[in-house]
Scaffold this motif. Structure first.
Motif, short mmCIF file in Angstrom:
data_model
loop_
_atom_site.label_atom_id
_atom_site.label_comp_id
_atom_site.label_asym_id
_atom_site.label_seq_id
_atom_site.Cartn_x
_atom_site.Cartn_y
_atom_site.Cartn_z
N SER A 1 0.84 -1.19 0.00
CA SER A 1 0.00 0.00 0.00
C SER A 1 0.88 1.25 0.00
N PHE A 2 1.93 1.21 0.83
CA PHE A 2 2.86 2.34 0.89
C PHE A 2 3.57 2.52 -0.45
N ALA A 3 4.04 1.42 -1.05
CA ALA A 3 4.76 1.50 -2.32
C ALA A 3 3.86 2.01 -3.43
N ARG A 4 2.63 1.55 -3.45
CA ARG A 4 1.68 2.01 -4.46
C ARG A 4 1.41 3.51 -4.29
N THR A 5 1.20 3.93 -3.04
CA THR A 5 0.94 5.35 -2.76
C THR A 5 2.16 6.20 -3.12
#
Length: 186
Positions: free
Chosen positions: A6-10
Protein backbone atom coordinates in the motif's frame (compact mmCIF):
# COMPACT_ATOMS: atom_id res chain seq x y z
CA UNK A 1 3.44 -6.98 4.06
CA UNK A 2 0.14 -5.57 2.79
CA UNK A 3 1.07 -2.24 4.41
CA UNK A 4 4.31 -2.19 2.42
CA UNK A 5 2.49 -2.69 -0.88
CA UNK A 6 0.00 0.00 0.00
CA UNK A 7 2.86 2.34 0.89
CA UNK A 8 4.76 1.50 -2.32
CA UNK A 9 1.68 2.01 -4.46
CA UNK A 10 0.94 5.35 -2.76
CA UNK A 11 4.58 6.46 -3.06
CA UNK A 12 4.76 5.50 -6.74
CA UNK A 13 1.54 7.30 -7.55
CA UNK A 14 2.58 10.42 -5.63
CA UNK A 15 5.97 10.48 -7.37
CA UNK A 16 4.30 10.13 -10.74
CA UNK A 17 1.75 12.86 -10.05
CA UNK A 18 4.34 15.08 -8.37
CA UNK A 19 6.65 14.78 -11.37
CA UNK A 20 3.81 15.65 -13.73
CA UNK A 21 3.02 18.78 -11.72
CA UNK A 22 6.56 20.07 -12.30
CA UNK A 23 5.47 20.90 -15.83
CA UNK A 24 3.38 23.73 -14.41
CA UNK A 25 6.41 25.51 -12.90
CA UNK A 26 7.49 28.72 -14.60
CA UNK A 27 11.09 29.29 -15.63
CA UNK A 28 13.29 32.35 -15.20
CA UNK A 29 11.89 35.53 -16.68
CA UNK A 30 8.39 34.12 -17.03
CA UNK A 31 6.23 37.10 -17.97
CA UNK A 32 3.89 35.78 -20.69
CA UNK A 33 5.71 38.00 -23.19
CA UNK A 34 6.92 36.88 -26.56
CA UNK A 35 9.79 34.41 -26.24
CA UNK A 36 13.02 35.39 -27.97
CA UNK A 37 13.89 33.40 -31.04
CA UNK A 38 16.22 30.53 -30.26
CA UNK A 39 19.31 30.18 -32.42
CA UNK A 40 18.75 27.57 -35.10
CA UNK A 41 22.26 26.22 -35.00
CA UNK A 42 25.86 27.07 -34.38
CA UNK A 43 27.10 30.46 -35.56
CA UNK A 44 29.00 30.55 -38.83
CA UNK A 45 32.69 31.50 -38.69
CA UNK A 46 33.22 35.23 -39.09
CA UNK A 47 35.75 37.99 -38.73
CA UNK A 48 35.58 41.74 -38.11
CA UNK A 49 38.24 44.29 -39.03
CA UNK A 50 37.88 47.94 -38.02
CA UNK A 51 39.78 51.17 -38.43
CA UNK A 52 38.99 54.84 -37.99
CA UNK A 53 37.50 54.91 -41.50
CA UNK A 54 36.01 51.51 -42.26
CA UNK A 55 34.49 48.37 -40.74
CA UNK A 56 34.64 45.08 -42.62
CA UNK A 57 32.75 41.97 -41.51
CA UNK A 58 33.14 38.62 -43.23
CA UNK A 59 30.84 35.62 -42.73
CA UNK A 60 31.87 32.19 -43.98
CA UNK A 61 29.19 29.70 -45.03
CA UNK A 62 31.00 26.61 -46.31
CA UNK A 63 32.97 27.87 -49.31
CA UNK A 64 30.92 31.09 -49.65
CA UNK A 65 32.36 34.25 -48.02
CA UNK A 66 30.04 37.26 -47.62
CA UNK A 67 31.65 40.63 -46.89
CA UNK A 68 30.02 43.78 -45.52
CA UNK A 69 31.92 47.09 -45.70
CA UNK A 70 30.64 50.12 -43.74
CA UNK A 71 31.88 53.52 -42.61
CA UNK A 72 33.04 53.34 -38.98
CA UNK A 73 31.55 56.72 -38.06
CA UNK A 74 27.91 56.06 -38.96
CA UNK A 75 27.66 52.42 -40.13
CA UNK A 76 26.62 53.43 -43.66
CA UNK A 77 27.59 51.02 -46.46
CA UNK A 78 30.62 52.28 -48.38
CA UNK A 79 29.53 53.33 -51.86
CA UNK A 80 31.78 52.71 -54.88
CA UNK A 81 34.47 51.00 -52.83
CA UNK A 82 37.29 48.97 -54.31
CA UNK A 83 38.00 45.99 -52.04
CA UNK A 84 40.89 43.54 -52.29
CA UNK A 85 41.03 40.60 -49.89
CA UNK A 86 43.76 38.11 -48.99
CA UNK A 87 42.67 35.04 -47.06
CA UNK A 88 45.58 33.08 -45.63
CA UNK A 89 48.00 34.91 -47.94
CA UNK A 90 46.01 34.11 -51.09
CA UNK A 91 44.07 36.80 -52.97
CA UNK A 92 40.35 36.21 -53.51
CA UNK A 93 38.28 37.33 -56.45
CA UNK A 94 35.38 39.42 -55.12
CA UNK A 95 32.02 40.18 -56.68
CA UNK A 96 30.10 43.32 -55.72
CA UNK A 97 26.55 42.34 -54.69
CA UNK A 98 25.26 45.69 -53.47
CA UNK A 99 26.54 48.93 -52.02
CA UNK A 100 29.09 47.89 -49.37
CA UNK A 101 28.41 44.18 -49.91
CA UNK A 102 30.73 41.69 -51.62
CA UNK A 103 30.91 37.91 -52.11
CA UNK A 104 33.71 35.46 -52.79
CA UNK A 105 33.58 31.77 -53.55
CA UNK A 106 36.48 29.72 -52.22
CA UNK A 107 37.77 26.68 -54.07
CA UNK A 108 36.99 24.59 -50.97
CA UNK A 109 35.91 25.27 -47.39
CA UNK A 110 38.97 26.35 -45.41
CA UNK A 111 40.57 23.96 -42.90
CA UNK A 112 40.01 24.36 -39.17
CA UNK A 113 42.14 26.92 -37.39
CA UNK A 114 42.88 30.62 -37.45
CA UNK A 115 43.32 32.15 -40.89
CA UNK A 116 44.79 35.65 -41.32
CA UNK A 117 42.71 38.09 -43.36
CA UNK A 118 44.04 41.28 -44.96
CA UNK A 119 41.82 43.75 -46.81
CA UNK A 120 42.70 46.85 -48.81
CA UNK A 121 39.88 49.38 -49.12
CA UNK A 122 39.85 52.35 -51.51
CA UNK A 123 36.77 54.58 -51.57
CA UNK A 124 37.14 57.93 -53.32
CA UNK A 125 40.15 59.67 -51.77
CA UNK A 126 40.07 57.47 -48.63
CA UNK A 127 42.06 54.24 -48.36
CA UNK A 128 42.89 51.87 -45.54
CA UNK A 129 44.46 48.52 -44.79
CA UNK A 130 42.44 46.24 -42.48
CA UNK A 131 43.60 43.05 -40.77
CA UNK A 132 41.69 40.35 -38.88
CA UNK A 133 41.65 36.63 -38.17
CA UNK A 134 39.00 34.19 -39.37
CA UNK A 135 38.53 31.52 -36.69
CA UNK A 136 37.20 28.29 -38.24
CA UNK A 137 36.22 25.45 -35.91
CA UNK A 138 34.16 22.31 -36.40
CA UNK A 139 30.59 22.51 -35.25
CA UNK A 140 29.64 20.14 -32.48
CA UNK A 141 26.15 19.19 -31.38
CA UNK A 142 25.06 20.51 -28.01
CA UNK A 143 21.99 19.88 -25.97
CA UNK A 144 19.60 22.77 -25.72
CA UNK A 145 21.01 25.00 -22.94
CA UNK A 146 17.69 26.80 -22.66
CA UNK A 147 15.75 23.64 -21.75
CA UNK A 148 13.79 24.22 -18.55
CA UNK A 149 15.12 22.42 -15.46
CA UNK A 150 11.75 20.84 -14.69
CA UNK A 151 12.17 18.49 -17.64
CA UNK A 152 15.18 16.85 -16.04
CA UNK A 153 13.43 16.68 -12.64
CA UNK A 154 10.31 15.20 -14.23
CA UNK A 155 12.36 12.53 -15.98
CA UNK A 156 14.10 11.56 -12.73
CA UNK A 157 10.76 11.50 -10.89
CA UNK A 158 9.15 9.32 -13.54
CA UNK A 159 12.13 6.95 -13.49
CA UNK A 160 12.01 6.69 -9.68
CA UNK A 161 8.25 6.05 -9.76
CA UNK A 162 8.71 3.33 -12.37
CA UNK A 163 11.45 1.72 -10.28
CA UNK A 164 9.28 1.76 -7.12
CA UNK A 165 6.31 0.30 -9.01
CA UNK A 166 8.48 -2.44 -10.53
CA UNK A 167 9.89 -3.29 -7.09
CA UNK A 168 6.40 -3.44 -5.61
CA UNK A 169 5.16 -5.66 -8.43
CA UNK A 170 8.13 -8.03 -8.02
CA UNK A 171 7.62 -8.28 -4.25
CA UNK A 172 3.91 -8.87 -4.60
CA UNK A 173 4.50 -11.55 -7.22
CA UNK A 174 7.04 -13.24 -4.97
CA UNK A 175 4.59 -13.14 -2.04
CA UNK A 176 1.68 -14.64 -3.97
CA UNK A 177 3.72 -17.40 -5.59
CA UNK A 178 2.84 -20.77 -4.05
CA UNK A 179 5.81 -22.58 -2.59
CA UNK A 180 6.49 -26.03 -4.04
CA UNK A 181 5.69 -28.86 -1.64
CA UNK A 182 8.59 -30.96 -0.56
CA UNK A 183 8.37 -34.67 -0.52
CA UNK A 184 7.04 -37.36 -2.78
CA UNK A 185 3.76 -39.11 -3.41
CA UNK A 186 2.17 -40.94 -0.49
Amino acid sequence: MQAFFSFARTLGLSLLLGGASLAALAGDGHDHGEAPAAPSGPAMPRFAATSDLFELVGVLDGAQLSLYLDHSADNRPVADAQLELDLGGKPLALTRVAEGEFRATLAAPPPEGEIPVTATVVAGDESDLLAATLDVHATDAHTDPAAPPWRRAWAWGAGAAAAVLALGWALRRARTATPAKAGGAA
